[in-house]
Scaffold this active site. Sequence first.
Site, mmCIF file in Angstrom:
data_model
loop_
_atom_site.group_PDB
_atom_site.id
_atom_site.type_symbol
_atom_site.label_atom_id
_atom_site.label_comp_id
_atom_site.label_asym_id
_atom_site.label_seq_id
_atom_site.Cartn_x
_atom_site.Cartn_y
_atom_site.Cartn_z
ATOM 1 N N LEU A 266 11.950 -1.279 7.320
ATOM 2 C CA LEU A 266 10.508 -1.458 7.126
ATOM 3 C C LEU A 266 10.175 -2.708 6.300
ATOM 4 O O LEU A 266 9.149 -3.341 6.538
ATOM 5 C CB LEU A 266 9.885 -0.219 6.477
ATOM 6 C CG LEU A 266 9.695 0.968 7.418
ATOM 7 C CD1 LEU A 266 9.175 2.185 6.656
ATOM 8 C CD2 LEU A 266 8.746 0.645 8.564
ATOM 9 N N ARG A 270 7.570 -5.296 7.635
ATOM 10 C CA ARG A 270 6.301 -5.615 6.957
ATOM 11 C C ARG A 270 6.008 -7.108 6.971
ATOM 12 O O ARG A 270 4.886 -7.511 7.272
ATOM 13 C CB ARG A 270 6.348 -5.081 5.516
ATOM 14 C CG ARG A 270 6.143 -3.595 5.520
ATOM 15 C CD ARG A 270 6.464 -2.915 4.214
ATOM 16 N NE ARG A 270 6.422 -1.480 4.470
ATOM 17 C CZ ARG A 270 7.064 -0.570 3.774
ATOM 18 N NH1 ARG A 270 7.814 -0.928 2.752
ATOM 19 N NH2 ARG A 270 6.959 0.702 4.089
ATOM 20 N N TYR A 408 0.291 1.379 10.204
ATOM 21 C CA TYR A 408 1.746 1.553 10.403
ATOM 22 C C TYR A 408 2.570 0.599 9.539
ATOM 23 O O TYR A 408 2.035 -0.229 8.844
ATOM 24 C CB TYR A 408 2.157 1.588 11.870
ATOM 25 C CG TYR A 408 1.853 0.416 12.788
ATOM 26 C CD1 TYR A 408 1.549 -0.846 12.345
ATOM 27 C CD2 TYR A 408 1.907 0.619 14.178
ATOM 28 C CE1 TYR A 408 1.313 -1.881 13.226
ATOM 29 C CE2 TYR A 408 1.668 -0.419 15.077
ATOM 30 C CZ TYR A 408 1.377 -1.666 14.579
ATOM 31 O OH TYR A 408 1.152 -2.684 15.452
ATOM 32 N N GLU A 409 3.883 0.793 9.594
ATOM 33 C CA GLU A 409 4.834 0.117 8.679
ATOM 34 C C GLU A 409 4.516 0.467 7.220
ATOM 35 O O GLU A 409 4.679 -0.352 6.316
ATOM 36 C CB GLU A 409 4.819 -1.414 8.870
ATOM 37 C CG GLU A 409 5.005 -1.889 10.290
ATOM 38 C CD GLU A 409 6.453 -2.003 10.750
ATOM 39 O OE1 GLU A 409 7.365 -1.942 9.919
ATOM 40 O OE2 GLU A 409 6.660 -2.129 11.969
ATOM 41 N N GLY A 410 4.065 1.682 6.996
ATOM 42 C CA GLY A 410 3.633 2.112 5.664
ATOM 43 C C GLY A 410 2.172 1.750 5.500
ATOM 44 O O GLY A 410 1.800 0.589 5.687
#
Length: 601
Positions: A266, A270, A408-410
């Site tokens: 991730l 990011r 998304y991606e945290g």
Amino acid sequence: MAEAIEKDVTRGGQFLVKETLCEDVFTPEDFSEEQIMMRDMVKEFVDKEIWPNKNRFENKDYQFNVDCMRKAGELGLLGVAVPEEYGGLGMGFVSTMLVCDYISGATGSFSTAFGAHTGIGTLPITLYGTEEQKKKYVPKLASGEWFGAYCLTEPGAGSDANSGKTKAVLSEDGTHYKITGQKMWISNAGFCSLFIVFARIENDKNITGFIIENDSANGISMNEEEHKLGIRASSTRQVFFADTKVPVENLLAARGEGFKIAMNALHVGRIKLACACLDAQRRVTSGAIKYANERIQFDVPISSFGAIQAKLAEMAASAYAGESACYRGAKDIENRIKARENDGASHQEAELKGVEEYAIECSILKVAVSEDIQNCSDEGIQILGGMGFSEDTPMESAWRDARISRIYEGTNEINRMLAVGMLVKKAMKGHVDLLGPAMKVAEELMAIPDFNTPDYSELFAEEKEMISKLKKAFLMVAGSAVQKYGPDLDAHQQLLMAAADMLIEIYMAESVVLRTEKMAKNKGRENIKEQIAMAQLYLYKAVDVVNSKGKEGIASFAEGDEQRMMMMGLRRFTKYSNIPNVVSLRETIAQKLISENQYCF
Ligand SMILES: Cc1cc2nc3c(=O)[nH]c(=O)nc-3n(C[C@H](O)[C@H](O)[C@H](O)COP(=O)(O)OP(=O)(O)OC[C@H]3O[C@@H](n4cnc5c(N)ncnc54)[C@H](O)[C@@H]3O)c2cc1C
């Protein structure tokens, strides 16, 4: 040797306490000829294959998205980051980001498929796979013969990604695991050949990663496609595993290491996502400029109105800042990877550690640029008025597509907390000395301020002083908050959010000023007045954010004299000697955009 390199390279998070010279930041003006050729090739691909077919993506033509992915594979674009020995182009980190940037601008449907495949769908194997796993799977993924998907999220495990219920049970003969569970929101699920799946073995504290080939005869089934606000032709499905057999040799890294794999994949995801928002911003800005130049109201083009010019200038300045920060971060990572390789580490190990080192910057970039494209496309719609709201122009789909990047991606909330949390952790471990500088700031606050007027004749002298003051403001607020709450700081989320916003703006503003200072040295300040204006405009807004978030933070935990002292410090650290004329800065930027009829920086 390693020591020497360590000293030269600014560590992750260290930008806050170590002065960065403009010569030491990489900027888009520094692209090599090879990188420019690559960029032009990618642009041509997008302009020919993707942009003219935007309506097919909006009409949920999933197959067309897959066809485009195959074409990207034929051009080698899916293997840019993959080492040559596994069938990729083995290009450096910056080139990888460059491809990601320019391939992603036309539609979020394609950029999500591309990002999920080349990032989280492939990286866990290139970063953590055994030699056999890499030889078996990576060449197929690099060529586009196979596509990858990444199954972390479950109905009950979203942001709390380590809480998944998917189980992995070892067979009695020890040859394979049986995986059972439900994954949701899985990008590329509808057409992938391989899943990276995270599951829990027995009652392990942490999940474990597995490579699972997609085979409906092996207990794998899916729901229909999700109907989404944006990225409409990106395949997103729930995936069910029912006693799916996975040979033990397909376990990734080691038992219980899945969460680490997921998080490290991730980090790369990011910064890639941030880069993936850049060309969308350029295209949206160019589209808005063209429309504003053509649209006549009150007998004149609407681009002649100050209200529209202000929007165009802000859009361009944020795109320019995003580029500055993304490529600065990407090159820092690349340098770190090279330093580790020179020091004897394998590429795999060097890349892992290199990216992990800059995890703070990766989170900062993800949040900043995903929010910039959202604002930019929102203003794009506004400039187009009613036409912006219509499906007949590309603004509304850009706005809808942009929305997912904050989730998304945290999510951006999680990434804000991570950025500050990781920084505090690094300080505790002694990797970045925040305490010393924070104490110096406290001492400075007690001392009598210097009332001399400094010499600001050099370009950006005041701006650079301002950035160093903003850093002091952050150190003052974050340092006192850590002192006050210690390990309980995590529980004060609103404070963390405010601190993260300060941190983000400092990194972005510093990046844009350093890029422009470097450019001025190379091209002469008289030739780049619009870039100078963008840097000054961006900084002006960053100062406002630091001021308001700083106030919010201080008031939340300090009282009485302590509060008064810190508020006074904040005023001092956010005070310009010469307040920039932002109206005139915006006019300068807008005039250039209007005359070039596109984003031209
Ligand atoms: C189109 C799409 C594609 C996706 N692709 C993939 C994929 O390929 N693979 C995959 O594994 N996942 C994928 N995801 C899942 C995505 O990563 C998650 O949606 C995301 O991590 C958020 O999880 P959630 O939706 O469960 O939200 P939640 O975790 O329930 O969060 C809801 C809200 O609460 C906030 N929140 C949660 N926890 C906290 C906390 N501790 N403190 C403060 N606020 C908090 C969040 O920020 C958010 O605002 C995709 C999602 C979408 C929509």
